[in-house]
Design a protein around this motif. Structure first.
Motif, short mmCIF file in Angstrom:
data_model
loop_
_atom_site.label_atom_id
_atom_site.label_comp_id
_atom_site.label_asym_id
_atom_site.label_seq_id
_atom_site.Cartn_x
_atom_site.Cartn_y
_atom_site.Cartn_z
N ARG A 1 -4.69 5.07 -11.50
CA ARG A 1 -5.60 4.27 -10.66
C ARG A 1 -6.42 3.26 -11.45
O ARG A 1 -7.43 2.77 -10.97
CB ARG A 1 -6.52 5.17 -9.83
N LYS B 1 5.02 2.76 8.67
CA LYS B 1 3.70 2.26 8.31
C LYS B 1 3.39 1.03 9.16
O LYS B 1 4.22 0.13 9.29
CB LYS B 1 3.62 1.91 6.82
N ASP B 2 2.19 1.01 9.71
CA ASP B 2 1.71 -0.15 10.48
C ASP B 2 2.69 -0.59 11.55
O ASP B 2 2.87 -1.79 11.81
CB ASP B 2 1.39 -1.32 9.55
N THR C 1 -1.02 7.80 -9.65
CA THR C 1 -1.17 9.25 -9.80
C THR C 1 -0.94 9.66 -11.24
O THR C 1 -0.07 9.11 -11.92
CB THR C 1 -0.16 9.99 -8.89
N ASP D 1 0.83 -1.19 0.00
CA ASP D 1 0.00 0.00 0.00
C ASP D 1 0.87 1.25 0.00
O ASP D 1 1.98 1.27 0.52
CB ASP D 1 -0.90 0.01 1.25
N GLY D 2 0.35 2.34 -0.55
CA GLY D 2 1.04 3.61 -0.50
C GLY D 2 2.06 3.79 -1.60
O GLY D 2 2.25 2.93 -2.46
N ASN D 3 2.75 4.93 -1.54
CA ASN D 3 3.68 5.30 -2.59
C ASN D 3 5.12 5.35 -2.11
O ASN D 3 5.99 5.84 -2.81
CB ASN D 3 3.29 6.65 -3.19
N ALA E 1 7.26 9.85 -5.84
CA ALA E 1 6.47 8.69 -5.43
C ALA E 1 6.93 7.46 -6.18
O ALA E 1 7.32 7.53 -7.35
CB ALA E 1 4.99 8.95 -5.68
N THR F 1 6.95 7.68 2.95
CA THR F 1 6.92 7.78 4.41
C THR F 1 7.94 6.82 4.98
O THR F 1 8.30 5.82 4.34
CB THR F 1 5.51 7.46 4.98
#
Length: 309
Positions: A218, A80-81, A283, A72-74, A256, A77
């Motif tokens: 997407r 995560k989790d 994106t 998940d995500g790009n 990203a 960050t």
């Protein structure tokens, strides 16, 4: 009335979800083993050929090579989790090779040392400058205490983002693919290189790469990459990381991350000329694609800009 129609609605919803899942392309990068692997020296936008490195690949006979777990995500960050990418390295020297050291801490705050083997590594590491030059993809080594070391090639001054892609093999995140990143500053006079215009072809080491398809953000969309040399189809692609090509993409502006694998079945050293992908980029805008493939034991990296509507 509503009670009688609800099961049918639910069945239709499940069918749609199943179809979408089948088409979605994995955006997670695969992992890396403790064994070090050759890094990819920095690439300038204007270069038509990449530096190459010898690589040894193990053939995979799976029907769908390279289709690893969804992340998940790009990747923009460092946590995560409950998993966090940590490093004391916030700056690296320009103009020379550098070692970037990092750990992945789990939800308990301790360094993770148990990583799943995938393609066939336990950690993939990527470095990219903010203007999408200087791409490097390598496989770092891990010490017993969970500290990874990525031996980077020469870095140009500027802002860089370091991506770590992995799948824990134990703990709360077992079997979940993660892509986390941190930024690094390389001091010096920065010269930004404009992103080349979107194009359907790129050249590297005498090979021509042609991309067919019009990906939409997407949405899963078929995309084909054709490899030729001197105008003739290339049919001697060798397996590289258990597939015939490794394709990494970075989004213009925010860097990203996305990772695409071909669905073409691996059959010895006979890959090409066409590689099929189910491309799904999250994106719209320009993405810089880096396609890596192996011929004659030599690794090639082609770069092109793809516009996603």
């Amino acid at each position: 009335m509503f009670a009688s129609t609800r099961p049918a609605v639910r069945r239709r919803a499940l069918a749609v979800a199943g179809t979408a899942a089948a088409l979605a392309l994995t955006l997670a990068a695969c992992g890396s083993s403790n064994d070090g692997s050759s890094s990819m020296p920095g690439m300038d936008h204007g270069a038509k050929s990449s530096a190459s490195a010898s690589a040894k690949a193990t053939p995979s006979m799976g029907d769908m090579p390279g289709m690893d777990h969804m992340a998940d995500g790009n990747g923009l960050t460092d946590n995560k989790d409950g998993y966090r990418l940590t490093s004391k390295d916030t700056t690296l020297a320009a103009g020379k090779q550098a070692a970037y050291r990092f750990t992945v801490n789990g939800p308990d705050g301790k360094p993770v040392t148990d990583f799943a083997v995938d393609q066939p590594k336990r950690m993939h590491f990527y470095a990219i400058r903010s203007d999408l030059t200087g791409f490097q993809h390598l496989h770092p080594t891990m010490a017993a205490d969970g500290t990874w070391t990525a031996d980077l090639d020469t870095l140009a001054p500027g802002a860089w983002r370091m991506f770590a892609s992995f799948t824990p093999d134990s703990g709360a995140g077992k079997g979940t693919a993660f892509v986390l990143s941190r930024t690094v500053s390389v001091p010096g006079t920065e010269t930004k290189t404009p992103l080349p215009a979107a194009a359907k072809t790129a050249e590297v080491d005498g090979y021509t790469i042609t991309v067919k398809g019009e990906p939409m953000a997407r949405m899963a969309h078929p995309m084909t990459v054709t490899v030729t040399k001197d105008g003739k189809p290339v049919t001697d692609l060798q397996p590289y990381l258990d597939t015939y090509a490794h394709l990494t993409a970075f989004h213009e502006g925010d860097t990203a991350f996305a990772h695409l694998h071909p669905t073409t079945k691996v059959n010895g050293d006979h890959g090409g000329p066409e590689l099929s992908f189910n491309a799904e980029l999250p994106t719209s805008g320009n993405w810089r694609l880096f396609l890596q493939f192996l011929t004659g034991g030599k690794l090639h990296t082609a770069a092109l800009t793809l516009n996603v509507g």
